[in-house]
Enzyme design. Structure first.
Site, short mmCIF file in Angstrom:
data_model
loop_
_atom_site.label_atom_id
_atom_site.label_comp_id
_atom_site.label_asym_id
_atom_site.label_seq_id
_atom_site.Cartn_x
_atom_site.Cartn_y
_atom_site.Cartn_z
N GLY A 100 8.45 11.75 -6.11
CA GLY A 100 7.52 12.72 -5.50
C GLY A 100 6.12 12.63 -6.08
N ARG A 192 -8.33 10.54 -2.08
CA ARG A 192 -8.01 9.42 -1.21
C ARG A 192 -7.59 9.90 0.17
NH1 ARG A 192 -2.57 6.81 -4.03
NH2 ARG A 192 -1.27 8.66 -3.87
N ARG A 199 6.09 7.55 2.58
CA ARG A 199 6.56 6.29 2.02
C ARG A 199 8.00 6.02 2.47
NH1 ARG A 199 3.58 6.79 -2.93
NH2 ARG A 199 1.87 8.16 -2.41
N ASP A 269 9.01 3.65 -3.26
CA ASP A 269 8.13 4.84 -3.21
C ASP A 269 6.67 4.43 -3.09
OD1 ASP A 269 8.96 3.93 -5.90
OD2 ASP A 269 7.40 5.28 -6.61
N ASN A 270 6.38 3.14 -3.22
CA ASN A 270 5.00 2.67 -3.07
C ASN A 270 4.83 1.85 -1.79
OD1 ASN A 270 4.30 3.90 -5.47
ND2 ASN A 270 4.63 2.07 -6.70
#
Ligand code: AMP
Ligand code: MG
Length: 509
Positions: A100, A192, A199, A269-270
């Site tokens: 998370g 950002r 993801r 997760d990326n």
């Protein structure tokens, strides 16, 4: 065009409105169940100062620069509804459970003429997903994310964007090389921007915890909001959506290969569901053409995420995504099509990419041998990838002397062998390589690790001029910009060969 203030942006909260969330606001790190997000409050920072600002990103949002220093979480604007996303992930091949947004906080979604864009702060404090860490980000990693994500955008590579970088006035303690030497470093926050920060792991967490209801809602919602051309109601619709995700993933990875980018931590997760380059951590750029290189010290032993393996890892990660989606399928067998289409897409993009890099026009099967021979030659002696391909773009006869600058030691160059390859290539293109395609696919300037490090060294002393210069130059990576040539169109200097931050990077950021 009249620019907007933060409060006059058109804020919305589709994700929070339509997917299940945590009932607790903020709170200590913990396992959350049955939820896609937790509402949180960014922690106020003592002395926020705006250091870097992306005019292009601001223009897309129609946002006034005057508002920039507010992008640090100290001021909440009407319409913002900050949250941390819940996701899980496979890290280095193993299921890691709940991860998370441990230090990222989405402020809200903004409706723009380009569609919905999420604004997210990275480094603005703890969330329920912070586990054992502090929710902060240091200046060095924030500069790397700001510069690289904007550079990737201008290279034409799908990526999350950066809008601003604010220093917080607060020190953050980091043990940079995990060697028992923690030290204070200046803290910073990057704002950002992306259509969403979903993801692969955002889907995996629900499947892995057996929460098919939440998984269903998340998939329905993702397709409706971000992929409206597909329907989540049938197996076929879901497969078509995943084929699109696979295609975007293949395309982005082929771009990375084109410019020599190594992500460094391709954990699930990326991996963005939009196929964006996301989570700039210990990434790096090839200097010499070494397919086995990875910049990430954590990955030094197995080099799972090395340059040449990125497309295979893309497939592995997509397989995890499909496992996660399979409980929603009447006939999960159809998911096999997704992986097949990923391989087809990647083959298509990578062949096109090589054809463009070498100015071949249309790729034909026999070009495969020409390309493999080139790759093996580039590895024999230390050869700078970026300089080699850029100079190849302008060559006017098949003579390696014209590429001399690309070699670390030009006494080392095997002239006859190289000239034989160049002559073969020259015949293939009838002495007329498609220079236009070569210029557009062989950048002159990329954010080499030592360049980013030089801007960090200066910024840590309070001088942001190097970062600004790089940011400006990297807006036009395919243009000659001769004023920068001596300084930045240049091989790795010797001091950078073994320096931390240049040749190796840790995840500690
Ligand atoms: P990354 O390797 O940066 O993609 O991060 C992996 C996980 O660690 C994510 O869940 C991050 O939110 C979390 N994480 C990384 N750094 C921090 C930090 N300083 N504080 C809290 N969580 C973090
Ligand atoms: Mg991450």
């Amino acid at each position: 065009m009249a620019l907007r203030t933060l409060s006059s942006l058109k804020w919305s909260s589709n994700f929070l409105g339509e997917t299940p969330g945590d009932e607790v606001i903020g709170g200590n790190p913990r396992q959350v169940t049955g939820a896609c997000w937790s509402r949180v409050k960014p922690e106020p920072m003592p002395e926020p100062v705006l250091r870097l600002w992306s005019d292009e990103m601001a223009k897309e949002l129609e946002l006034d620069k005057e508002e920039a220093s507010l992008l640090c979480g100290n001021v909440m604007i009407d319409g913002m509804d900050p949250y941390a996303q819940r996701y899980g992930g496979h890290q280095f091949g193993n299921w890691a459970g709940q991860l998370g947004d441990g230090r990222a906080i989405t402020l809200g979604e903004v409706n723009t003429i380009h569609g919905i864009l999420e604004l997210q702060l990275k480094g603005s404090g703890k969330t329920p997903y912070s586990r054992f860490a502090d929710g902060r980000a240091v200046l060095r990693s924030s500069i790397r994310e700001f510069l690289c994500s904007e550079a990737m955008h201008h290279l034409g590579i799908p990526t999350t964007r950066a809008l601003s970088l604010v220093t917080t006035g607060e020190d953050v303690i980091r043990d940079m090389m995990y060697d028992g030497n923690p030290a204070p470093e200046p803290g910073a926050i990057v704002c950002r921007v992306a259509e969403s920060f979903l993801r692969f792991g955002s889907f995996e967490i629900h499947a892995m915890s057996g929460d098919i209801r939440t998984l269903r809602i998340l998939v329905d919602n993702t397709i409706r909001l971000h992929f409206p051309e597909y329907s989540s109601e049938s197996d076929l619709g879901i497969v078509e959506w995943l084929i699109d995700v696979a295609d975007r993933t293949a395309k982005t990875i082929a771009h990375w290969m084109r410019v020599g980018f190594v992500h460094g931590v391709m954990n699930t997760d990326n991996m963005s569901i939009h196929g964006l380059t996301i989570d700039y951590g210990p990434y790096g750029w090839l200097e010499d053409f070494d397919p086995g290189w990875t910049p990430n010290t954590t990955d030094a032993r197995t080099r799972r995420y090395r340059y040449e393996q990125q497309s295979m890892i893309g497939a592995w990660n997509l397989s995890r995504l499909m496992e996660a989606i399979s409980p929603l399928m009447t006939n999960p067998h159809y998911l096999n099509k997704v992986l097949e289409s990923y391989y087809d897409s990647y083959r298509k993009y990578i062949s096109m990419m090589w054809a463009e890099k070498l100015g071949l026009g249309k790729f034909v099967d026999s070009d495969g041998a020409l390309i493999s021979e080139l790759k093996s030659k580039l590895q024999k002696r230390e050869t700078d990838m970026t300089i080699f391909f850029r100079l190849l773009t302008y060559i006017d006869e098949p003579d390696i002397v014209q590429l001399g600058k690309a070699f670390y030691d030009d006494r080392d160059v095997q002239t006859d062998e190289w000239n034989a390859w160049l002559t073969r290539w020259w015949h293939r293109v009838d002495g007329m390589p498609n220079r236009e395609s070569m210029i557009k696919s062989n950048p002159k300037y990329v954010l080499r690790n030592w360049m980013a490090q030089m801007s960090i060294d200066a910024a840590e002393k309070g001088d942001y001029s190097v970062a600004v210069e790089l940011y400006e130059m990297l807006k036009n990576p395919y243009i000659e910009q001769t004023e920068y040539e001596d300084k930045w169109f240049s091989k790795r200097p010797e001091w950078a060969r073994h320096r931390v931050g240049c040749s190796m990077l840790s995840c500690s950021s």
